[in-house]
Design an enzyme around this catalytic site. Structure first.
Site, PDB file in Angstrom:
ATOM      1  N   LYS A 121      63.677  21.892 -35.196  1.00  0.00           N
ATOM      2  CA  LYS A 121      63.320  23.092 -34.451  1.00  0.00           C
ATOM      3  C   LYS A 121      64.513  24.040 -34.446  1.00  0.00           C
ATOM      4  O   LYS A 121      65.594  23.681 -33.983  1.00  0.00           O
ATOM      5  CB  LYS A 121      62.922  22.711 -33.019  1.00  0.00           C
ATOM      6  CG  LYS A 121      62.644  23.910 -32.121  1.00  0.00           C
ATOM      7  CD  LYS A 121      62.005  23.482 -30.809  1.00  0.00           C
ATOM      8  CE  LYS A 121      61.852  24.653 -29.853  1.00  0.00           C
ATOM      9  NZ  LYS A 121      61.195  24.255 -28.598  1.00  0.00           N
ATOM     10  N   ASP A 226      57.137  25.590 -16.859  1.00  0.00           N
ATOM     11  CA  ASP A 226      56.251  26.212 -17.853  1.00  0.00           C
ATOM     12  C   ASP A 226      55.274  25.146 -18.356  1.00  0.00           C
ATOM     13  O   ASP A 226      55.049  25.002 -19.555  1.00  0.00           O
ATOM     14  CB  ASP A 226      57.104  26.762 -18.998  1.00  0.00           C
ATOM     15  CG  ASP A 226      56.350  27.761 -19.868  1.00  0.00           C
ATOM     16  OD1 ASP A 226      55.291  28.259 -19.437  1.00  0.00           O
ATOM     17  OD2 ASP A 226      56.815  28.024 -20.992  1.00  0.00           O
TER      18      ASP A 226
HETATM   19  P1  ADP Z   1      58.407  27.385 -28.751  1.00  0.00           P
HETATM   20  O1  ADP Z   1      59.276  26.901 -27.635  1.00  0.00           O
HETATM   21  O2  ADP Z   1      59.138  28.313 -29.649  1.00  0.00           O
HETATM   22  O3  ADP Z   1      57.080  27.927 -28.292  1.00  0.00           O
HETATM   23  P2  ADP Z   1      57.477  24.670 -29.245  1.00  0.00           P
HETATM   24  O4  ADP Z   1      58.569  23.668 -29.044  1.00  0.00           O
HETATM   25  O5  ADP Z   1      56.537  24.849 -28.105  1.00  0.00           O
HETATM   26  O6  ADP Z   1      58.095  26.096 -29.670  1.00  0.00           O
HETATM   27  O7  ADP Z   1      56.682  24.254 -30.564  1.00  0.00           O
HETATM   28  C1  ADP Z   1      55.703  25.079 -31.194  1.00  0.00           C
HETATM   29  C2  ADP Z   1      54.665  24.212 -31.916  1.00  0.00           C
HETATM   30  O8  ADP Z   1      55.272  23.346 -32.867  1.00  0.00           O
HETATM   31  C3  ADP Z   1      53.950  23.296 -30.954  1.00  0.00           C
HETATM   32  O9  ADP Z   1      52.820  23.899 -30.412  1.00  0.00           O
HETATM   33  C4  ADP Z   1      53.579  22.105 -31.819  1.00  0.00           C
HETATM   34  O10 ADP Z   1      52.367  22.321 -32.481  1.00  0.00           O
HETATM   35  C5  ADP Z   1      54.696  22.039 -32.829  1.00  0.00           C
HETATM   36  N1  ADP Z   1      55.724  21.023 -32.451  1.00  0.00           N
HETATM   37  C6  ADP Z   1      56.869  21.238 -31.786  1.00  0.00           C
HETATM   38  N2  ADP Z   1      57.585  20.110 -31.614  1.00  0.00           N
HETATM   39  C7  ADP Z   1      56.875  19.119 -32.180  1.00  0.00           C
HETATM   40  C8  ADP Z   1      57.071  17.699 -32.352  1.00  0.00           C
HETATM   41  N3  ADP Z   1      58.163  17.072 -31.889  1.00  0.00           N
HETATM   42  N4  ADP Z   1      56.125  17.000 -32.994  1.00  0.00           N
HETATM   43  C9  ADP Z   1      55.021  17.625 -33.469  1.00  0.00           C
HETATM   44  N5  ADP Z   1      54.766  18.934 -33.347  1.00  0.00           N
HETATM   45  C10 ADP Z   1      55.679  19.700 -32.723  1.00  0.00           C
END
Ligand code: ADP
Length: 291
Positions: A121, A226
């Site tokens: 990420k 959140d």
């Molecule tokens: P942001 O904080 O920028 O909104 P998120 O951490 O919520 O980003 O992640 C966005 C999307 O990526 C999530 O909705 C999910 O579908 C996918 N995602 C994020 N982390 C994971 C993970 N550890 N495993 C699988 N999918 C993930």
């Protein structure tokens, strides 16, 4: 956008120059060439060539300030430095598909040294506001990006620290793997966000699992802040995993009850709207958390 192959094609000297620009940007918005030469320990003539390579590859940008023209790191260069570090440590050996564009992040499936698939990420704070800044190019000088990088780094470090603590205490979050600069490497959760799910076998069960999670967090002194269908993944067995917690607040925050109740209401509203499920039972801040 994120080109891991580029990692292989950079010479050691290009890398030193890129690193020098990163170091220089700690106290310069625009890093002057003599400073880059000094920090990289390369002779003047060759520094110019390496800088122009980096500019061509869009890892740094040249920019004219009031007093001099210099260089600044852009996100692609910052990505490069982070990936290089993570790959040296073996936490990321190859980058696969992008699986998500979050509000303030890009998410990729990557492979680690042991060939396990994990998630990378990249925090991208200020992406939206930066766009606005760009549109107003004539009015504002868009040189904020180094501070956005700094903010993204803080946000990645914070996420990783929370993930470690929550994981240690048995909360359902992805297992933390590694962290560098604006990047977090974590376990890949094979699941869909609750947002995309239209039916669950037992809404009442999921509802109480989520409310229990809110209460358990509070008993550890934390409020998610959140807690919604975007930040909760639902595994095949129906159990929830929390993936994102950028706004966590302490239960001793003066407005703790407001944040707690908002998280609870968020779930109640979603369950009513999506599953037609309503319950008279829901946690109340002081009562259910002993605070
Ligand atoms: P942001 O904080 O920028 O909104 P998120 O951490 O919520 O980003 O992640 C966005 C999307 O990526 C999530 O909705 C999910 O579908 C996918 N995602 C994020 N982390 C994971 C993970 N550890 N495993 C699988 N999918 C993930």
């Amino acid at each position: 956008k994120l080109d891991p192959k580029a990692l292989r094609y950079m010479s050691g000297d290009d890398f030193r120059v890129l690193t020098a620009i990163e170091v220089g940007s700690r106290n310069h918005d625009i890093v002057p060439e003599p400073l880059i030469a000094q920090l990289s320990h390369l002779r003047g003539g060759s520094v110019k060539k390496h800088i122009s390579d980096l500019v061509k590859r869009k890892l740094v940008a040249s920019e004219s300030g009031a007093k001099y023209t210099g260089y600044r790191l852009v996100y692609a260069g910052y990505d490069y430095l982070a990936l290089k570090t993570l790959s040296n440590r073996g936490s990321v050996v190859s980058v696969g598909n992008q699986i998500g564009v979050g509000k303030e992040s890009d998410i990729f499936i990557v492979a680690s040294e042991d060939e396990k698939e994990v998630v990378l990420k990249l925090h991208r704070l200020g992406r939206q506001s930066f766009r606005n800044v760009k549109q107003k190019r004539d009015y504002f000088r868009p040189n904020q990006s180094p501070s956005w990088m700094y903010m993204s780094r803080l946000s990645a470090r914070k996420e990783y620290a929370f993930m470690q603590v929550l994981h240690e205490h048995g909360f359902p979050v992805p297992a933390p793997v590694d962290q560098n600069r604006h990047c977090v490497v974590m376990e890949l959760i094979n699941a869909f966000p609750l947002r995309q799910i239209d039916r669950v076998a037992d809404p009442g069960l999921l509802y109480s699992q989520l409310m229990d999670l809110i209460v358990r967090l509070a008993k550890h002194g934390l409020i998610h802040g959140d807690f919604n269908e975007f930040n909760i993944l639902l595994k095949d067995d129906g159990s929830p995993v929390l993936i994102d917690f950028p706004q966590m607040v302490s239960t001793s925050h003066p407005n703790a009850d407001f944040y707690f109740n908002r998280d609870v209401d968020c779930i109640r509203t979603f369950f009513k709207r999506r599953f037609g499920y309503e319950s008279v039972l829901y946690p109340k801040f002081a009562l259910d958390t002993d605070r």
